[in-house]
Design a protein around this motif. Structure first.
Motif, short mmCIF file in Angstrom:
data_model
loop_
_atom_site.label_atom_id
_atom_site.label_comp_id
_atom_site.label_asym_id
_atom_site.label_seq_id
_atom_site.Cartn_x
_atom_site.Cartn_y
_atom_site.Cartn_z
N VAL A 152 0.84 -1.21 0.00
CA VAL A 152 0.00 0.00 0.00
C VAL A 152 0.87 1.25 0.00
O VAL A 152 0.60 2.22 -0.72
N LEU A 153 1.93 1.23 0.78
CA LEU A 153 2.81 2.40 0.86
C LEU A 153 3.56 2.64 -0.43
O LEU A 153 3.98 3.77 -0.71
N LYS A 154 3.75 1.60 -1.24
CA LYS A 154 4.40 1.79 -2.54
C LYS A 154 3.53 2.67 -3.45
O LYS A 154 4.04 3.47 -4.25
N LEU A 155 2.21 2.55 -3.28
CA LEU A 155 1.28 3.38 -4.04
C LEU A 155 1.03 4.72 -3.36
O LEU A 155 0.71 5.71 -4.02
N LYS A 156 1.15 4.76 -2.02
CA LYS A 156 0.90 5.98 -1.25
C LYS A 156 2.12 6.28 -0.37
O LYS A 156 2.06 6.15 0.86
N PRO A 157 3.25 6.64 -0.98
CA PRO A 157 4.48 6.83 -0.20
C PRO A 157 4.38 7.94 0.83
O PRO A 157 5.05 7.90 1.87
N GLY A 158 3.50 8.92 0.60
CA GLY A 158 3.38 10.02 1.55
C GLY A 158 2.78 9.60 2.87
O GLY A 158 2.92 10.31 3.89
N ALA A 159 2.12 8.43 2.93
CA ALA A 159 1.48 7.97 4.17
C ALA A 159 2.46 7.35 5.15
O ALA A 159 2.10 7.09 6.30
N LEU A 160 3.70 7.12 4.71
CA LEU A 160 4.66 6.42 5.58
C LEU A 160 5.08 7.27 6.77
O LEU A 160 5.22 6.76 7.89
N VAL A 161 5.27 8.57 6.55
CA VAL A 161 5.87 9.41 7.58
C VAL A 161 5.11 9.35 8.90
O VAL A 161 5.70 9.14 9.97
N GLY A 162 3.80 9.48 8.86
CA GLY A 162 3.03 9.52 10.10
C GLY A 162 2.30 8.23 10.41
O GLY A 162 1.36 8.24 11.22
N SER A 163 2.70 7.13 9.80
CA SER A 163 1.95 5.88 9.97
C SER A 163 2.22 5.24 11.32
O SER A 163 3.32 5.33 11.88
N THR A 164 1.19 4.56 11.83
CA THR A 164 1.33 3.79 13.07
C THR A 164 2.31 2.66 12.88
O THR A 164 3.07 2.32 13.80
N ALA A 165 2.34 2.06 11.69
CA ALA A 165 3.24 0.95 11.43
C ALA A 165 4.70 1.38 11.57
O ALA A 165 5.53 0.64 12.13
N LEU A 166 5.03 2.59 11.08
CA LEU A 166 6.40 3.07 11.20
C LEU A 166 6.75 3.34 12.66
O LEU A 166 7.86 3.02 13.11
N ALA A 167 5.81 3.90 13.41
CA ALA A 167 6.05 4.17 14.82
C ALA A 167 6.32 2.87 15.59
O ALA A 167 7.24 2.80 16.42
N HIS A 168 5.55 1.81 15.30
CA HIS A 168 5.76 0.53 15.96
C HIS A 168 7.10 -0.08 15.55
O HIS A 168 7.79 -0.68 16.37
N ALA A 169 7.46 0.08 14.27
CA ALA A 169 8.73 -0.48 13.80
C ALA A 169 9.91 0.20 14.47
O ALA A 169 10.90 -0.45 14.83
#
Length: 554
Positions: free
Chosen positions: A391-408
């Motif tokens: 999903v992030l490959k299609l919507k790269p702008g969503a990565l910065v504030g994503s919950t998934a990134l915070a957990h990682a």
């Protein structure tokens, strides 16, 4: 003068050797003639008479005290008279002028007498029991605290103890769930290599019993009844409350003994699995201890008991709770008021989940698609960045504030190397393209070890490259140099980059060898030959301009 025994011995010796009479012996030892006669009669002095203490003030109130103690025979255990309460009632209701010590001493003596007179003493007394080898076991939970990753955390210890040998299995779980209860049994059976042949004793735990009926009858939880049937043993339920504590006193004492022996000071661990590994080591060390009154060790008694257990069934019982949640639009499933991520390709589908004591397994059909640690906080989340990469490959702008990134980041899966690559890639390629390069790097983790990917990132960035393809090449090269791959790497030699920077190469000494290639000895390129073309172009432009200026309009 020494003790009366010494005095009697001296009198008897003088009478025997010197033939002295009673009067002479009395004068010699300055005692009465009755004492001399007692010494000559027996070598053991007579017991001193205990004076009968008379309490004239207390005497009128003894019947009232006795009546209070008799009412306690039918009163609830926590609402029975103490000596202080009896003393206060005597003052309030009988206007007694008594000291507390006299009331306390009388109650201490009189209470067991009244208990014996009523016949209740036989009901409360316990009779020592012999447990048949391999036949019985006892189960209980105990609580304690640990420092889990630096946080003081309450945990629960499942204890399974064989009644004959005293061999015990202990496992720690974050909750008192039925999954922990069943998983503890499965672990104990598999560790011991069998199942008791007769029965296992329990309190009236909610994990097993839904309703306490009369006597020993209980209404059992359906899943617990299925578990017992699968392993083929009977459950013995103790009397509720303090009255039934002695019925499984072995495991009650084992909980406290093990906690005092091996869990003091407070264990400092990074995970519950680490603590359980430590506890397994402690159990092995406990095999050499001796239970009070026994000549053999726990390990010796257990070696004789183990062959007498019933064998394990062929199929292993799954202790986890089976569930079938639906994946929501955020690629999350809700289990016991907590959310867990799954691959985004499963959005809108129903999946199969197994809720265990410490983890959650999620399947698409028979394929395991996600594994999470169980969340113990209501409305908590366990999210993996890998599940959202498509999903992030299609919507790269969503990565910065994503919950998934915070957990990682919180779990350490997204390292400083990933952050550095992402920042450099966005600086060179722009935000969207740079983020997609990072996502391609993250996708490498699906089929390559994390340490090789981070090694590939370091190698690529050492020469200024921010391309995922370069990271992949270097990661594969790093995989070839993992410990054990060759002697140099096993000895701790560094893995150097295989990427060649032409700029660095030209600036380095010509005799240097970069990445196994010979030095570049070609001369520096020159553009002098193009100067002639520029001169011809200038002359042609001047001639064209002259013709245009000489032309006459018609």
């Amino acid at each position: 003068m020494g003790s009366r025994v010494d005095l009697f011995a001296s009198i008897r010796r003088d009478a025997r050797l010197e033939g002295l009479g009673t009067r002479t012996l009395a004068r010699r030892y300055k005692v009465g003639r009755e004492t001399v006669r007692q010494a000559l009669k027996s070598a053991e002095p007579p017991a001193r008479k205990t004076p009968v203490r008379v309490a004239p003030k207390l005497e009128p109130f003894k019947p009232a005290i006795d009546e209070m103690l008799r009412t306690d025979l039918t009163a609830p255990r926590k609402q029975r008279h103490t000596a202080t309460r009896i003393w206060n009632r005597l003052i309030d209701e009988h206007a007694a002028q008594l000291g507390y010590p006299s009331v306390r001493d009388y109650v201490r003596k009189r209470r067991p007498e009244i208990l014996a007179e009523s016949g209740s003493l036989a009901e409360t007394a316990t009779v020592p029991q012999e447990h048949t080898s391999g036949a019985e076991a006892e189960v209980d939970f105990g609580e304690f605290w640990i420092d889990l990753a630096g946080v003081r955390t309450k945990c629960y210890m499942f204890v399974f103890r064989m009644s004959h040998s005293g061999k015990a299995i202990h496992r720690v779980y974050p909750s008192l769930s039925q999954e922990a209860f069943l998983e503890g049994h499965v672990t104990a059976f598999e560790t011991l290599g069998g199942v008791p042949t007769l029965q296992i004793k329990y309190d009236n735990l909610n994990q097993a019993v839904t309703k306490v009926l009369g006597g020993r009858a209980r209404t059992e939880n359906e899943r617990w009844a299925l578990f017992r049937s699968h392993y083929g043993f009977d459950a013995f339920y103790c009397e509720p409350g303090i009255d039934g504590a002695h019925e499984k006193g072995g495991v009650e004492g084992e909980v406290g003994r093990f906690r005092r022996t091996w869990l003091v000071p407070v264990p400092d661990v990074s995970s519950v699995d680490e603590l359980n590994a430590y506890i397994a080591e402690c159990e092995a060390r406990d095999d050499v201890r001796r239970i009070t009154g026994r000549l053999s060790t726990v390990g010796q008694d257990w070696a004789a008991e183990q062959p007498l257990l019933n064998p394990l069934p062929e199929d292993r019982f799954e202790p986890g709770l089976p569930l079938t949640p639906i994946v929501d639009r955020s690629s999350l499933v809700t289990i016991k008021q907590a959310k867990y991520s799954v691959p985004a390709s499963l959005i809108g589908r129903r999946v199969r989940a197994i809720l265990r004591a410490s983890e959650v397994l999620i399947y698409d059909g028979r394929r395991l698609v996600a594994r999470h640690e169980r969340v113990g906080v209501r409305n908590g989340q366990a999210v993996q960045l890998d599940h959202y990469l498509e999903v992030l490959k299609l919507k790269p702008g969503a990565l910065v504030g994503s919950t998934a990134l915070a957990h990682a980041r919180a779990t350490g899966a997204f390292t400083a190397e990933h952050d550095a690559f992402w920042e450099a890639s966005r600086r060179v390629n722009g935000d969207a393209a740079g983020t997609r390069e990072l996502i391609d790097v993250l996708l490498l983790h699906r089929h390559m070890p994390a340490e090789t990917v981070t090694a590939g990132i370091r190698a690529a960035m050492s020469v200024g490259s921010v391309l995922a393809e370069v990271v992949a090449v270097e990661a594969r090269r790093a995989a070839e140099h993992l410990p054990g791959a060759d002697a140099d790497t096993a000895a701790g030699g560094p893995v150097t980059a295989n990427v060649v920077s032409m700029t660095q190469r030209r600036l380095m000494d010509p005799l240097a060898v970069i990445a196994g290639l010979p030095a570049d000895r070609r001369p520096t390129p020159s553009v002098a030959q193009y100067d002639d073309l520029l001169a011809r172009r200038t002359a042609k432009q001047a001639a064209t301009q002259t013709l245009n200026e000489g032309a006459t309009p018609s």
